[in-house]
Design an enzyme around this catalytic site. Structure first.
Site, PDB file in Angstrom:
ATOM      1  N   MET A  11       0.829  -1.209   0.000  1.00 45.12           N
ATOM      2  CA  MET A  11       0.000   0.000   0.000  1.00 45.12           C
ATOM      3  C   MET A  11       0.861   1.256   0.000  1.00 45.12           C
ATOM      4  O   MET A  11       0.685   2.159  -0.822  1.00 45.12           O
ATOM      5  CB  MET A  11      -0.933  -0.010   1.203  1.00 45.12           C
ATOM      6  CG  MET A  11      -2.012  -1.068   1.153  1.00 45.12           C
ATOM      7  SD  MET A  11      -3.339  -0.686   0.001  1.00 45.12           S
ATOM      8  CE  MET A  11      -4.257   0.523   0.960  1.00 45.12           C
ATOM      9  N   ASN A  94      -4.979   0.323   9.642  1.00 46.91           N
ATOM     10  CA  ASN A  94      -6.298  -0.066  10.148  1.00 46.91           C
ATOM     11  C   ASN A  94      -6.292  -0.125  11.669  1.00 46.91           C
ATOM     12  O   ASN A  94      -6.556  -1.174  12.272  1.00 46.91           O
ATOM     13  CB  ASN A  94      -6.715  -1.415   9.565  1.00 46.91           C
ATOM     14  CG  ASN A  94      -7.131  -1.318   8.117  1.00 46.91           C
ATOM     15  OD1 ASN A  94      -7.743  -0.346   7.697  1.00 46.91           O
ATOM     16  ND2 ASN A  94      -6.789  -2.322   7.326  1.00 46.91           N
ATOM     17  N   LYS A 188     -13.785   3.493   8.358  1.00 43.87           N
ATOM     18  CA  LYS A 188     -13.062   2.427   7.660  1.00 43.87           C
ATOM     19  C   LYS A 188     -13.313   1.070   8.317  1.00 43.87           C
ATOM     20  O   LYS A 188     -13.395   0.034   7.642  1.00 43.87           O
ATOM     21  CB  LYS A 188     -11.561   2.736   7.658  1.00 43.87           C
ATOM     22  CG  LYS A 188     -10.681   1.661   7.006  1.00 43.87           C
ATOM     23  CD  LYS A 188     -11.104   1.358   5.576  1.00 43.87           C
ATOM     24  CE  LYS A 188      -9.996   0.671   4.771  1.00 43.87           C
ATOM     25  NZ  LYS A 188      -9.444  -0.526   5.345  1.00 43.87           N
ATOM     26  N   GLU A 195     -17.438  -5.250   4.075  1.00 39.84           N
ATOM     27  CA  GLU A 195     -16.674  -6.046   3.114  1.00 39.84           C
ATOM     28  C   GLU A 195     -16.721  -7.530   3.473  1.00 39.84           C
ATOM     29  O   GLU A 195     -16.892  -8.390   2.600  1.00 39.84           O
ATOM     30  CB  GLU A 195     -15.224  -5.549   3.101  1.00 39.84           C
ATOM     31  CG  GLU A 195     -14.288  -6.289   2.179  1.00 39.84           C
ATOM     32  CD  GLU A 195     -12.872  -5.768   2.320  1.00 39.84           C
ATOM     33  OE1 GLU A 195     -11.983  -6.572   2.666  1.00 39.84           O
ATOM     34  OE2 GLU A 195     -12.655  -4.562   2.100  1.00 39.84           O
TER      35      GLU A 195
END
Length: 337
Positions: A11, A94, A188, A195
């Site tokens: 990332m 995260n 998030k 998800e």
């Protein structure tokens, strides 16, 4: 703008390359020297140490961390003493939103502006752009806005919602200041919980399709087996790669996740390269914790999370208990696999 990046994995490296392509100046550091060198070849300014990074940047500095949640506090302990009043430190991993509240308060006492930024886009983000969910003080987010606008996909990445007019809003561009400290990671976190649910729905549905030929298999008739009532109704050898391609076009369940699923099935129709062991990095658990604390029902997300536990054989002992109870009350002996 000038921005420092700590953590040059899949990332972080992609984000740096996207920033460089748009003309931003990036100062980069990672524990892996090869990762630093690769980005230096692409035009980034390499830093051999965090001290070098801080020295190479003009005040107010903007430093972005893309490291695993478990390492964030360790990195903060190392980098915070090198920063000064007005500098911005971003956690793009995260992290749990509650941790953001503690970090924001502690760093604020030192004059460092802490921002939490949830980043979605995966390895495709370098080309497609990253969806950015940001929390923190308005002034700090405003300082980061040039980088946020570059990292985001842009308004052209999706058709405009009916009724929206005027200049595209930040959310239409693919980034949003969600609120004060912790809001970005909270959004998030729930994003990742959703998800889990979406992935589980696709997986379960495709699993049903994969068993549509069950009637062609020899049927066992004994006390331990429930046979198909109508084998003739399950005689379908379905082409799953073709079905996922079909669903991508005009279906209400179309999505980027379905696009990726179709690609995976095209490459490996029987998914022989996968064992089915699915990890969870924490966000699904935290989403359920928040749902429980606030009394918000989330049965689908809960089922998806528990399915991941089961995929790792975390239910093995429970399954043995079930088998043992059947043996105790009915002398049912386990059938061989």
């Amino acid at each position: 703008m000038q921005i420092g990046m700590i953590g040059l994995g899949r990332m972080g490296a992609g984000m740096v390359r996207r920033l460089l392509a748009a003309g931003h100046e990036c100062v980069v550091w990672d524990i892996n020297q090869d990762a630093i060198s690769a980005l230096a070849d692409d035009g980034a300014t390499p830093a051999n140490t965090l001290e070098d990074m801080a020295a190479a940047m003009a005040s107010p500095r903007a430093i972005w961390m893309m490291v695993p949640a478990g390492l964030v506090d360790t990195v903060i302990e190392s980098v915070a003493p090198l920063l000064g009043d007005g500098d911005v430190l971003v956690d793009g991993g995260n992290s749990m939103w509650r941790d953001d509240l503690t970090r924001h308060a502690a760093l604020g006492e030192r004059g460092i502006r802490y921002v939490d930024a949830g980043v979605s886009g995966g390895v495709w983000g370098q080309d497609r752009g990253y969806c950015l969910m940001v929390g923190g003080d308005s002034e700090a987010v405003l300082h980061l806005q040039p980088a946020l606008e570059t990292l985001a996909p842009g308004a052209e990445s999706a058709a405009r919602t009916h009724g929206l007019e005027g200049s595209p809003l930040p959310a239409e561009q693919g980034w949003l200041h969600c609120g004060p400290s912790g809001a970005g990671h909270f959004v998030k976190m729930v994003h990742n919980g959703i998800e889990y649910g979406l992935m589980a729905a696709y997986a379960e549905g495709l699993g049903v399709l994969a068993h549509a030929s069950a009637g062609k298999e020899s049927q066992q008739h004994d006390a331990e087996t429930t046979p198909l009532r109508t084998p003739k109704a399950f005689q379908y050898e379905l082409d799953l790669p073709a079905i996922t391609e079909l669903w991508r076009r005009g279906s209400v369940i179309g999505s980027w996740l379905l696009d990726l699923t179709a690609a995976a099935l095209h490459d490996d129709p029987a998914l022989e390269n996968f064992k089915g062991r699915v990890s969870d990095s924490g966000e699904g658990r935290w989403t359920l914790e928040a749902a429980i604390e606030t009394g918000s029902p989330a049965p689908v997300l809960a089922a998806a999370l528990f399915q991941r536990f089961a995929s790792r054989d975390e239910d093995e002992f429970g399954r043995k208990v079930l088998s043992a109870m059947r043996y105790q009350f009915g002398d049912h002996v386990e059938k061989p696999a």
